[in-house]
Design a protein around this motif. Structure first.
Motif, short mmCIF file in Angstrom:
data_model
loop_
_atom_site.label_atom_id
_atom_site.label_comp_id
_atom_site.label_asym_id
_atom_site.label_seq_id
_atom_site.Cartn_x
_atom_site.Cartn_y
_atom_site.Cartn_z
N GLU A 27 -10.83 -0.05 5.71
CA GLU A 27 -9.68 0.83 5.75
C GLU A 27 -8.67 0.30 6.76
O GLU A 27 -9.02 -0.47 7.66
CB GLU A 27 -10.07 2.25 6.14
N VAL A 28 -7.43 0.75 6.61
CA VAL A 28 -6.34 0.38 7.52
C VAL A 28 -5.89 1.64 8.25
O VAL A 28 -5.66 2.68 7.62
CB VAL A 28 -5.15 -0.22 6.75
N VAL A 29 -5.81 1.57 9.57
CA VAL A 29 -5.33 2.68 10.38
C VAL A 29 -4.02 2.26 11.03
O VAL A 29 -3.92 1.15 11.57
CB VAL A 29 -6.35 3.07 11.47
N PRO A 52 -7.35 0.19 0.96
CA PRO A 52 -6.77 -0.76 0.01
C PRO A 52 -7.51 -0.85 -1.31
O PRO A 52 -6.90 -1.12 -2.36
CB PRO A 52 -6.83 -2.09 0.77
N ALA A 53 -8.83 -0.64 -1.32
CA ALA A 53 -9.61 -0.79 -2.55
C ALA A 53 -9.21 0.23 -3.60
O ALA A 53 -9.29 -0.04 -4.80
CB ALA A 53 -11.10 -0.67 -2.23
N VAL A 57 -3.73 -10.40 0.84
CA VAL A 57 -5.08 -10.86 0.60
C VAL A 57 -5.03 -12.18 -0.15
O VAL A 57 -4.18 -12.39 -0.99
CB VAL A 57 -5.91 -9.83 -0.18
N ARG A 58 -5.94 -13.09 0.20
CA ARG A 58 -5.96 -14.41 -0.40
C ARG A 58 -6.39 -14.31 -1.87
O ARG A 58 -7.34 -13.59 -2.20
CB ARG A 58 -6.95 -15.31 0.35
N LEU A 112 0.82 -1.20 0.00
CA LEU A 112 0.00 0.00 0.00
C LEU A 112 0.86 1.26 0.00
O LEU A 112 0.50 2.26 -0.62
CB LEU A 112 -0.92 0.02 1.22
N ASP A 113 1.95 1.24 0.72
CA ASP A 113 2.80 2.42 0.82
C ASP A 113 4.21 1.96 1.13
O ASP A 113 4.46 1.38 2.18
CB ASP A 113 2.28 3.34 1.93
#
Length: 435
Positions: free
Chosen positions: A37-39, A51-52, A434-435, A13-14
């Protein structure tokens, strides 16, 4: 559900989060759009990632502690972000757009120390979940419960569970079936006083007498008897132990916790595409991430554990940091141990939130490192990654550790692998698997 190693793929992601180090991680739907979302936070700020779409933004600046939780505080169906900055516990709420400035309020402006662990649980049985927090690495460590009043923006009422005992790793649940919530903190568990959870200090009892105080803990019903068992891994040691403790509080009060050590041989995907067995010493190198859940339908239990690539106290960098999933379908009699990944792991990883899509998230949260070359050998969809830790010492990739898995005819490529402060920015990795 199928979580075999061959079904996991890394998505970055980053590659250079704008913080000096990453220390906290949580996953949830921040805006109610149905997407996760990821925090994550660390020394420099608290960030969110989507991520989407690969969108991201800043929630707040500052030095954030390890403690981080997502909870719907105001009952609007959307979670807020609860975290700790220095010796303050705060909660944040976004506006209509996550990119806009977030509103924030203070829960506790004078903590004993930085909150290393935060979680929510209905401690008093009134239907509302209170905040549990610990204070670590301070003069007076302890565990505390925070209960909000009618005004969420005001300081919350603070009750002391225990002080003077330093530990890490919080968990909460009804362990003995009496309808009351108990708290697990490191190798100990605490029972509330008879007059109620806010009537005084809680009673401390040891769960894991042979474990040291810095742990990760997870509560899950492994045996299927309807009561929580306790999984514990020592999290701040290069030789950490990991066990699950069978809950026999009802059956055998004289011997209420039976230890079952976890370890053995790990399954991993070989260069041929077949599963092979790898030796495992049964010891964990700064395993700072632990999660567990039980599938409602099958009753299968999963335990998720990950090591930090760089532990504390100037420990040697662990190039073989592991991300492992344990599963059992027979009440803990036998376990299947699967190695998901073996590089660039985190200070705080998160298992997939059941029963949602199978995904695991982790950030490269170490406190240093080097820039070096990463070589990748590919043949079709198969690949082997090896690393040279120094830019100035570039060698032939075939001589690097791990290259023995490469077969003739595979194509080599290389790129700079960065994981140190470069031009004022921390060049670690935030990874979404992710699978």
């Amino acid at each position: 559900m199928n979580t075999k190693g061959r079904n996991w793929e890394r998505l970055i992601l980053d590659a250079a989060p704008p913080v000096k180090e990453l220390g906290s991680l949580a996953v949830g739907d921040l805006d109610g759009d149905g997407h996760v979302e990821v925090v994550l936070g660390g020394d420099g700020g608290l960030l969110w990632y989507r991520p989407a779409t690969f969108e991201h933004g800043l929630i707040t600046e500052g030095h954030l502690n390890v403690g981080l939780a997502l909870e719907d505080l105001d009952g609007d169906g959307v979670v807020e972000v609860v975290t700790a900055r220095e010796r303050t516990i705060l909660w944040f709420k976004p506006g209509a757009d996550l990119h806009q400035p977030w509103a924030w309020h203070t829960i506790d402006s004078a903590c004993n120390g930085g909150a290393h662990d935060l979680l929510f649980c209905d401690v008093d049985g009134d239907g509302a979940r209170e905040l549990l927090a610990n204070a670590a690495y301070c003069e007076v460590p302890g565990v505390f419960i925070y209960k909000p009043g009618m005004d969420l923006s005001a300081l919350w009422h603070k009750h002391t569970v225990s002080t003077g005992i330093f530990s890490e790793g919080l968990g909460a649940g009804d362990l003995d079936g009496d309808g009351r919530i108990e708290i697990v903190h490191g190798p100990d568990w605490f029972t509330p006083p008879p007059a109620g959870p806010f009537s005084g200090l809680w009673q401390r009892t040891v769960v894991a007498p042979s474990f040291r105080e810095m742990c990760r803990t997870a509560l899950v019903d492994i045996t299927g008897n309807g009561r929580y068992d306790v999984v514990i891994v020592e999290s701040e040691y290069p030789d950490g132990r990991m066990s699950w403790f069978e809950n026999r509080l009802v059956e055998d009060a004289e011997n209420p916790w039976v230890e079952h050590e976890m370890g053995g041989r790990l399954e991993s995907l070989s260069h041929t595409g077949r599963l092979e067995s790898l030796p495992h010493t049964g010891r964990w190198n700064f395993a700072h991430s632990l999660g567990a859940w039980r599938e409602a339908g099958s009753g299968q239990v999963h335990v998720f554990v990950a090591e930090m690539a760089a532990g504390g106290w100037n420990q040697p960098y662990n190039w073989d940091a592991r991300l492992v999933e344990y599963t059992t379908a027979d009440g803990g009699k036998t376990w299947r141990e699967r190695l998901i990944d073996r590089e660039t792991l985190s200070i705080r990883a998160r298992p997939p939130p059941p029963p949602g899509p199978r995904q695991a998230l982790h950030g490269d949260g170490h406190h240093g490192g080097r820039r070096g070359w990463r070589w990748v050998a590919r043949r079709g969809v198969r690949r082997v990654v090896v690393q040279e830790p120094h830019l100035g010492a570039l060698r032939r990739p075939g001589r690097l550790p791990g290259a023995q898995h490469v077969r003739p005819g595979w194509r080599w490529t290389r790129r700079v692998h960065r994981h140190q402060t470069v031009a004022g920015r921390y060049a670690g990795q935030l990874v979404h698997r992710v699978r």
